[in-house]
Design an enzyme around this catalytic site. Sequence first.
Site, PDB file in Angstrom:
ATOM      1  CB  THR A 224      -0.936   0.007   1.231  1.00 57.57           C
ATOM      2  OG1 THR A 224      -1.750  -1.167   1.171  1.00 57.57           O
ATOM      3  CG2 THR A 224      -1.807   1.238   1.268  1.00 57.57           C
TER       4      THR A 224
ATOM      5  CB  THR B  45      14.276   3.448  12.381  1.00 58.14           C
ATOM      6  OG1 THR B  45      14.630   4.643  13.070  1.00 58.14           O
ATOM      7  CG2 THR B  45      15.297   2.355  12.688  1.00 58.14           C
TER       8      THR B  45
ATOM      9  CB  CYS C  15      -7.847  -5.510   0.157  1.00 57.46           C
ATOM     10  SG  CYS C  15      -6.805  -6.886  -0.327  1.00 57.46           S
TER      11      CYS C  15
HETATM   12  C1  LIG Z   1      -1.975  -6.916  -1.103  1.00 57.31           C
HETATM   13  C2  LIG Z   1      -1.984  -5.990  -2.239  1.00 57.31           C
HETATM   14  C3  LIG Z   1      -1.669  -4.626  -2.067  1.00 57.31           C
HETATM   15  C4  LIG Z   1      -1.372  -4.031  -0.713  1.00 57.31           C
HETATM   16  O1  LIG Z   1      -0.250  -4.578  -0.104  1.00 57.31           O
HETATM   17  P1  LIG Z   1      -0.080  -4.483   1.507  1.00 57.31           P
HETATM   18  O2  LIG Z   1       1.249  -5.088   1.744  1.00 57.31           O
HETATM   19  O3  LIG Z   1      -1.225  -5.227   2.094  1.00 57.31           O
HETATM   20  O4  LIG Z   1      -0.117  -3.043   1.858  1.00 57.31           O
HETATM   21  C5  LIG Z   1      -1.684  -3.817  -3.172  1.00 57.31           C
HETATM   22  N1  LIG Z   1      -1.990  -4.302  -4.383  1.00 57.31           N
HETATM   23  C6  LIG Z   1      -2.310  -5.592  -4.599  1.00 57.31           C
HETATM   24  C7  LIG Z   1      -2.611  -6.060  -5.964  1.00 57.31           C
HETATM   25  C8  LIG Z   1      -2.322  -6.476  -3.526  1.00 57.31           C
HETATM   26  O5  LIG Z   1      -2.645  -7.745  -3.733  1.00 57.31           O
END
Ligand SMILES: *Cc1c(COP(=O)(O)O)cnc(C)c1O
Length: 432
Positions: free
Chosen positions: A76, A259, A376
């Site tokens: 994200t 960090t 999500c």
């Molecule tokens: C999981 C996912 C994200 C977000 O990743 P996180 O590590 O959960 O923040 C973004 N794009 C896609 C296509 C994902 O599958």
Amino acid sequence: MKKFRKIIYLDYAAATPLDVRVLNAMRPFLTSTYGNPSSLHRKGLEAKNAVEKSRKSIADIIGARPEEIIFMSGGTEACNLAVFGVAKHAHISTKIKTSRHKPHIVTTVIEHHAVLEPIKILQKLGWGVTFLPVDMEGLVNIDNLKKAIRKETKLVSVMYANNEIGSVQPIAEIGRVLARINTERGKYGLMPTLLHTDACQAAGAFDLNVNRLQVDLMSVSASKFYGPKDSGFLYVKNGTPTYPIILGGGQERGLRSGTENVAGIVGMAKALEVSVSQRERENQRLAGLRDYLINRLKQKLPKFILNGSSLEGKQVGKEMKNFISSKTSGRYKMMTLGSSKRLPNNVNLAIPGVEGEALMLYLDARGICVSTGSACATGSTDASHVLKAIGRTEKQAKESIRITLGRDTKKSDVDYLIKSLKECIPLILDER
Ligand SMILES: *Cc1c(COP(=O)(O)O)cnc(C)c1O
């Protein structure tokens, strides 16, 4: 909650278990090797060396230079920086006036919210946005993409593989198209249009070589390939005009202050190494299981609708063959070419008359974990934007479940799933 002898986890697109090799690689950095990589003493140096070793390993795998890897707190954050970073630079460097030449961005209607939401903010700030549609299989059309690019287009953001329906976009082809367009733009003194791909779902399965893909920015999340959660990286090609969104101590070439998550970084590098080393074999195995599941569903639940690319596939061109993997074995090609527009571990289906959420709960009561729409979108009751984009009705979208396979999935698990589906569906139909 009822205890089961065995939980059948079929939601690998949402989260993957931490590989034990990854945990072992991380362990020292959660305990004894706790220094801050910015400190100049030995404890700091120890941590810094681990971070830089991980950076080099990831860079080698994706064909980048180490300084082009920017460590992030997951996919994200990487997607947010990709979009906002480029936009911020455009504003600061070119004194954009929102009147006549409003800056422009091209994306797709099926992106993850991590890309869509930042872009919607840009839209509110006066940016022009083209949301490219997708076809029934969830694929963008290259001609549409070409036509969408304007003089003012700063960024094209197209996801590599979709997290809900598993559709795989021809990123390398899009990269080639943009390279040609940018050569033309150069002749007129225009800034290049940059290409970002959200590779979070693709990273465990497909070629990530940034030179073959010709991307300027690429987002990756470790938690999708058996690495730790809240770890990820953004590939930022040298020379890409961008600005940070998180400012402070200037870590990560100034693009991401704070960090470093040393254990997370070490774990991510290890997880990527492991994943790449067994990718071809595992893709082949998963695609075999996926196709077995779909074929069994066709026998047992003839009314179901497969969301996403069909197994038969249309004509699979040379492009498609190339981007699946740079050097796939003949056998793998044979098995999966027909379905190479779909992630090898993804099955998304709608069962007419059966609400996905109810089915998910019934399966959970039998120890099987699957997902509805997308995990999500926390608590969202709206039907999935992805399913609607491929032409499903609101009702069909709510009748959909996503089954994603992974390293621990066996044929017997798939058989148990099919048996359970056969048992649960009549119960839900009776309830109504
Ligand atoms: C999981 C996912 C994200 C977000 O990743 P996180 O590590 O959960 O923040 C973004 N794009 C896609 C296509 C994902 O599958």
